[in-house]
Design a protein around this motif. Sequence first.
Motif, PDB file in Angstrom:
ATOM      1  N   ILE A   1     -24.507 -41.461  19.593  1.00 53.95           N
ATOM      2  CA  ILE A   1     -23.266 -42.200  19.803  1.00 53.95           C
ATOM      3  C   ILE A   1     -23.258 -42.971  21.112  1.00 53.95           C
ATOM      4  CG2 ILE A   1     -20.756 -41.983  19.992  1.00 53.95           C
ATOM      5  CD1 ILE A   1     -21.895 -41.451  17.214  1.00 53.95           C
TER       6      ILE A   1
ATOM      7  N   LEU B   1     -17.242 -43.922  16.298  1.00 53.32           N
ATOM      8  CA  LEU B   1     -17.541 -45.330  16.035  1.00 53.32           C
ATOM      9  C   LEU B   1     -17.075 -46.215  17.186  1.00 53.32           C
ATOM     10  CD1 LEU B   1     -16.686 -45.689  12.225  1.00 53.32           C
ATOM     11  CD2 LEU B   1     -18.950 -45.674  13.298  1.00 53.32           C
TER      12      LEU B   1
ATOM     13  N   ILE C   1     -14.566 -39.544  12.948  1.00 47.39           N
ATOM     14  CA  ILE C   1     -15.111 -40.834  12.494  1.00 47.39           C
ATOM     15  C   ILE C   1     -14.759 -41.971  13.442  1.00 47.39           C
ATOM     16  CG2 ILE C   1     -15.125 -42.525  10.633  1.00 47.39           C
ATOM     17  CD1 ILE C   1     -14.567 -40.263   8.676  1.00 47.39           C
TER      18      ILE C   1
END
Length: 293
Positions: free
Chosen positions: A142, A9, A5
């Motif tokens: 991403i 991010l 996670i």
Amino acid sequence: MITEILLPLALAFIMFAMGLTLRPGDFALVFTRPKAMALGLLAQMVGLPAVAVAVIWLFRLPPDFAVGLLILAACPGGITSNLLTHLAGGATALAVSLTAITSVAGAVSVPFLVNLALVQVGGQGGTTDLPVARMTIGVFAIATLPLIVAMIVNAKAPQGAARLEKLARPVATALFALIVAGAFVSQWRVMWEHAADVLPPALAVNAGALAVAWGIGRLGRLERRERLAVILEAGLQNGALGIFIAATLLASPAMMVPSIVYALVMNVTALAIIAWVRIGRKEKGGVSPAFPE
């Protein structure tokens, strides 16, 4: 939680911050300065992976470290490459354009090169077990998508993007440092035990990439500022993306060790280049020699 996670991010934010400095017009350099762009892409996307392959063969690296080094070599330019090119007095527009193109192309080129490395170097005999689709989607979601979104924001609201970028860049730089530092701490024992296996190859790849880029720029007769941009773009990789691919997409802590070590090495050599250029500029009375002819 960290690799699944927080790391994705953080990387997405880094790429978004990078995208705030880019505009669709940056790609126009492909047409206005085609030779410089072509030689820069050759150094970045062909020369660097070729150097990595040669270093792996020369040092006879263990499979995990060999694949990790190729993962790093497949990654696009790093978040600091444009800034350091500017500080060195290089052709910043060229550096920005190279970063933009390699970052967008990375959605295809990075999964292709990484999966090729897994098959040829990592000892995995078939592509059926390799996370090709997951890697392609992961890199695009991403790394590439946040970059494109930020470029659209910059194109639609340039003043707002400029204000946001002033806040985002230092945060992104801090996040990059935290990613590298956190990965360094988590893999401290592995790096300590295998320092002789990883550090010399990382240094060799970095030095080789810089030398190849210099040679390409010299043979291509690029002007000095362009040559300096090509050199720094080839030597400064997106280590955070390499760590993300190894730790999150491939779940291999050993494979992210080369990206960690290279991230430390590349910044030292880049700062040395900037110092050399600035010293030479002072000796030449303010005219930067960039690199010797």
